[in-house]
Design a protein around this motif. Sequence first.
Motif, mmCIF file in Angstrom:
data_model
loop_
_atom_site.group_PDB
_atom_site.id
_atom_site.type_symbol
_atom_site.label_atom_id
_atom_site.label_comp_id
_atom_site.label_asym_id
_atom_site.label_seq_id
_atom_site.Cartn_x
_atom_site.Cartn_y
_atom_site.Cartn_z
ATOM 1 N N GLU A 88 0.839 -1.202 0.000
ATOM 2 C CA GLU A 88 0.000 0.000 0.000
ATOM 3 C C GLU A 88 0.866 1.241 0.000
ATOM 4 O OE1 GLU A 88 -2.734 0.254 3.209
ATOM 5 O OE2 GLU A 88 -3.967 -1.359 2.381
ATOM 6 N N LEU A 89 1.890 1.129 0.795
ATOM 7 C CA LEU A 89 2.768 2.276 0.914
ATOM 8 C C LEU A 89 3.401 2.628 -0.424
ATOM 9 C CD1 LEU A 89 4.122 4.204 3.102
ATOM 10 C CD2 LEU A 89 6.118 2.804 2.612
ATOM 11 N N SER A 90 3.810 1.585 -1.144
ATOM 12 C CA SER A 90 4.473 1.919 -2.395
ATOM 13 C C SER A 90 3.493 2.484 -3.416
ATOM 14 C CB SER A 90 5.247 0.721 -2.950
ATOM 15 O OG SER A 90 4.340 -0.212 -3.453
ATOM 16 N N SER A 91 2.218 2.069 -3.325
ATOM 17 C CA SER A 91 1.283 2.684 -4.264
ATOM 18 C C SER A 91 1.030 4.137 -3.859
ATOM 19 C CB SER A 91 -0.021 1.902 -4.357
ATOM 20 O OG SER A 91 -0.707 1.959 -3.139
ATOM 21 N N ARG A 92 1.061 4.377 -2.563
ATOM 22 C CA ARG A 92 0.924 5.762 -2.133
ATOM 23 C C ARG A 92 2.117 6.589 -2.599
ATOM 24 N NH1 ARG A 92 -1.811 4.246 2.615
ATOM 25 N NH2 ARG A 92 0.121 3.794 3.669
ATOM 26 N N THR A 93 3.255 5.914 -2.651
ATOM 27 C CA THR A 93 4.451 6.607 -3.094
ATOM 28 C C THR A 93 4.263 7.121 -4.517
ATOM 29 O OG1 THR A 93 5.760 5.151 -1.760
ATOM 30 C CG2 THR A 93 6.924 6.337 -3.461
ATOM 31 N N ALA A 94 3.689 6.240 -5.338
ATOM 32 C CA ALA A 94 3.457 6.667 -6.716
ATOM 33 C C ALA A 94 2.523 7.867 -6.732
ATOM 34 C CB ALA A 94 2.857 5.526 -7.505
ATOM 35 N N LEU A 95 1.540 7.857 -5.852
ATOM 36 C CA LEU A 95 0.572 8.944 -5.828
ATOM 37 C C LEU A 95 1.232 10.274 -5.452
ATOM 38 C CD1 LEU A 95 -2.388 9.881 -5.955
ATOM 39 C CD2 LEU A 95 -2.537 9.394 -3.512
ATOM 40 N N TRP A 96 2.003 10.247 -4.386
ATOM 41 C CA TRP A 96 2.574 11.543 -3.975
ATOM 42 C C TRP A 96 3.549 12.091 -4.982
ATOM 43 C CZ3 TRP A 96 7.689 12.363 -3.454
ATOM 44 C CH2 TRP A 96 8.529 11.321 -3.060
ATOM 45 N N GLN A 97 4.227 11.165 -5.677
ATOM 46 C CA GLN A 97 5.161 11.673 -6.678
ATOM 47 C C GLN A 97 4.429 12.379 -7.805
ATOM 48 O OE1 GLN A 97 7.794 8.452 -7.652
ATOM 49 N NE2 GLN A 97 9.288 9.182 -6.159
ATOM 50 N N GLN A 98 3.259 11.851 -8.094
ATOM 51 C CA GLN A 98 2.463 12.493 -9.128
ATOM 52 C C GLN A 98 1.945 13.850 -8.645
ATOM 53 O OE1 GLN A 98 -0.589 9.978 -10.581
ATOM 54 N NE2 GLN A 98 -1.090 11.338 -12.270
ATOM 55 N N VAL A 99 1.473 13.844 -7.393
ATOM 56 C CA VAL A 99 0.979 15.101 -6.822
ATOM 57 C C VAL A 99 2.075 16.165 -6.875
ATOM 58 C CG1 VAL A 99 0.213 16.211 -4.679
ATOM 59 C CG2 VAL A 99 -0.683 13.968 -5.305
ATOM 60 N N LEU A 100 3.275 15.738 -6.541
ATOM 61 C CA LEU A 100 4.395 16.671 -6.520
ATOM 62 C C LEU A 100 4.745 17.170 -7.927
ATOM 63 C CD1 LEU A 100 6.727 18.100 -5.058
ATOM 64 C CD2 LEU A 100 8.045 16.004 -5.271
ATOM 65 N N GLY A 101 4.891 16.218 -8.847
ATOM 66 C CA GLY A 101 5.271 16.591 -10.207
ATOM 67 C C GLY A 101 4.255 17.531 -10.828
ATOM 68 N N ASP A 102 2.964 17.144 -10.711
ATOM 69 C CA ASP A 102 1.912 17.986 -11.289
ATOM 70 C C ASP A 102 1.870 19.339 -10.607
ATOM 71 O OD1 ASP A 102 1.394 15.840 -12.762
ATOM 72 O OD2 ASP A 102 -0.561 15.333 -11.875
ATOM 73 N N GLY A 103 1.969 19.302 -9.288
ATOM 74 C CA GLY A 103 1.875 20.541 -8.513
ATOM 75 C C GLY A 103 2.925 21.546 -8.943
ATOM 76 N N ILE A 104 4.141 21.082 -9.094
ATOM 77 C CA ILE A 104 5.219 22.008 -9.455
ATOM 78 C C ILE A 104 5.068 22.482 -10.892
ATOM 79 C CG2 ILE A 104 7.715 22.215 -9.786
ATOM 80 C CD1 ILE A 104 7.066 22.306 -6.872
ATOM 81 N N ALA A 105 4.695 21.564 -11.769
ATOM 82 C CA ALA A 105 4.527 21.967 -13.169
ATOM 83 C C ALA A 105 3.439 23.030 -13.288
ATOM 84 C CB ALA A 105 4.190 20.755 -14.024
ATOM 85 N N ASP A 106 2.310 22.799 -12.615
ATOM 86 C CA ASP A 106 1.231 23.790 -12.663
ATOM 87 C C ASP A 106 1.689 25.112 -12.083
ATOM 88 O OD1 ASP A 106 -0.292 21.865 -13.693
ATOM 89 O OD2 ASP A 106 -1.552 21.521 -11.923
ATOM 90 N N LEU A 107 2.369 25.011 -10.951
ATOM 91 C CA LEU A 107 2.777 26.219 -10.266
ATOM 92 C C LEU A 107 3.726 27.047 -11.128
ATOM 93 C CD1 LEU A 107 2.772 28.001 -7.842
ATOM 94 C CD2 LEU A 107 4.422 26.511 -6.740
ATOM 95 N N SER A 108 4.590 26.342 -11.826
ATOM 96 C CA SER A 108 5.537 27.044 -12.680
ATOM 97 C C SER A 108 4.794 27.870 -13.732
ATOM 98 C CB SER A 108 6.445 26.014 -13.339
ATOM 99 O OG SER A 108 7.456 26.630 -14.041
ATOM 100 N N ALA A 109 3.811 27.238 -14.346
ATOM 101 C CA ALA A 109 3.040 27.950 -15.366
ATOM 102 C C ALA A 109 2.232 29.091 -14.745
ATOM 103 C CB ALA A 109 2.110 26.977 -16.082
#
Length: 617
Positions: free
Chosen positions: A339-360
């Motif tokens: 479960e933890l590792s699937s959550r890991t995938a989730l947070w990485q996505q949240v982070l990547g998307d968050g920063i990309a959006d924020l940059s724009a």
Amino acid sequence: MDANTTKVCQIIDRLCQLARDAGREDLSRRMSATRLRVVDPSARVVVVGQLKQGKSQLINALLNVPVCRMGDGETTSTITTIGYAEEPHARLIVSDSAQDVIDSDARPGPVQTEGERAIPIPMDDISRDLARAPEAGGAQVLRLEVHVPSPLLQRGIVLVDTPGSGGVGSPHAAATLGLLAASDAIIVASDVSQEYTAPEMSFIRQVTELCDNALCVATKTDLYPMWRDVVAADVAHLRRQSNDVDPLPVSSLLRSHAIRLDDRDLNEESGFPGILEFLETRVLAQASTTMRRLVMNEIRSVTDHLSLAVRPELETLKDPGAREAIVAELERARTEARELSSRTALWQQVLGDGIADLSAESDHDLRNRTRRLLKDYESRIDAGDPAKFWTQLGEDLKNDIAEAVGDNFIWTHDQSLAVAERVADSFSDTGDVAIPRLDLAAIGHEISPQTGLTDLEQQPTGVVHKVVTGMRGSYGGMMMFGMMSTMVGMTMLNPFSVAAGVLLGRKSYKEDAEMRLTRRRSEAKMAVRTFVDDVLFEVGRESRYRLRTIQRVLRDHFREIAEQTTRSLTESIKAAEDGARTQVADRDARSRRLEASLGFLDEVSAWAAGGCREHVG
Ligand SMILES: Nc1nc2c(ncn2[C@@H]2O[C@H](COP(=O)(O)OP(=O)(O)OP(=O)(O)O)[C@@H](O)[C@H]2O)c(=O)[nH]1
Ligand SMILES: [Mg+2]
């Protein structure tokens, strides 16, 4: 070290030992880092303001030690930090890296891993202009660090004197919002010779948005008998801005006399007790609460990790027959790990998307702000002859742009904190997740209260951009007022050509006047637009770099937490298996050892949790 600190250190040392015994260097490293924070807490207080407002003398009078270069003919040319040491000593910190150049936006990545080098400097030399000290051997001077014995500093205050902003031709002199975002408190100095200027007002607004602990001081009250009127006017300005800050009237001169004469009343009159109270009740108190919370969280988290390995082994030791229970336990642990590792995938996505959006979005935000400014300035140019108000226009534009960029920085800063929180949320089930302190300034370094001064100062990021070299430095940590050397270029670009008119006859001169005015206007607009474009370009690049760095810091932080948790679970499975296999003869001794450890861990965990509740709630 007080009794409480000693106790915390003892606990940390024992946890360190337990972690090492369990083969968990990762956890023992975490505890060692925490210990450093406990024994060397520091609250950074930055003194800022425009040129010659009495910043340096304020620090000297506060400490009653002449540590800062000051005076009419002298000026603060280097950021100076003043911390505690029993023996006074000073060092010049210079950049120690060959700059590696990023030549285009297409090649992002870490611009440089800035090394620093410390060069000891005799105390007698600290009043020299060290910005271009020969000792540095040509390397860039980052800051001067001075250490002196002073009861105030001993309590964990680090004062930072900054070069005055607004100095002509000294773009690097600007203290930066980046520096301020990473500080625990800010003192804004402005002397009482005049009311707050517009740039000062916008700066104070930005400072108070960025930092909870801001103190405005109205300096040199001894010098201007009308100071009360000025302070009253300042208060009125602040209220109009819905700012409930009250400037504190102070006189460094009176304070020094008071100390020399040991005169209590005079000391009161100097206003300095107000500064000391601010440092005591706001800065130190808050720093210790924050530190305590952080330390407790770290202790609790490491304790949990360690108990995770001990408990299953102890259980299987006590009851090796319960095979089924053990298997079930292992299964549960495995599911949890998955479960933890699937959550890991989730947070990485949240982070990547968050920063990309924020940059724009950040880019968009700044464009909007400057677009509005451009419109205003174009109407101003159309309304008259730009040759007549060109200098004033340049001055205003410089201030307005600085304000816009500052606001954009604050906005982006807030948003990046929000991204960090969202990432932490996607982690939430795994227990308390400490959000790394987002010192935008400290990024790229280990997150700790001590770091932060390095990344944000005037380090060139390696790009030599002819037009905007000046502003890059100060934007290296975002800008304040009065930093753009581009403006020098702008004022030189004079659309007003005198010679031509003189040579023309009267009639034709008149005819030409219209045309020349039109041309001047379009040249003026062009100059304004080019300037704004240059700013957008530089700021945009800098901002993207910053966000990438934030992303890296957050990713490493959360990845480490994820890895530690997975590792703890794996260890716990292994420990449970070992426990079941342990020979009967060894079982008792092993159980006793584990029980003792577990008892200690439970106790610490409860204590730390109590501490957290006490201070968080
Ligand atoms: N009378 C009087 N003069 C002061 C006081 N504080 C500062 N000054 C004078 O103001 C001038 C500037 O003081 P500094 O402390 O160097 O000012 P600063 O803001 O550090 O200046 P920069 O670093 O150049 O920006 C000096 O000549 C000081 O003597 C004060 O409380 N009273
Ligand atoms: Mg100074």
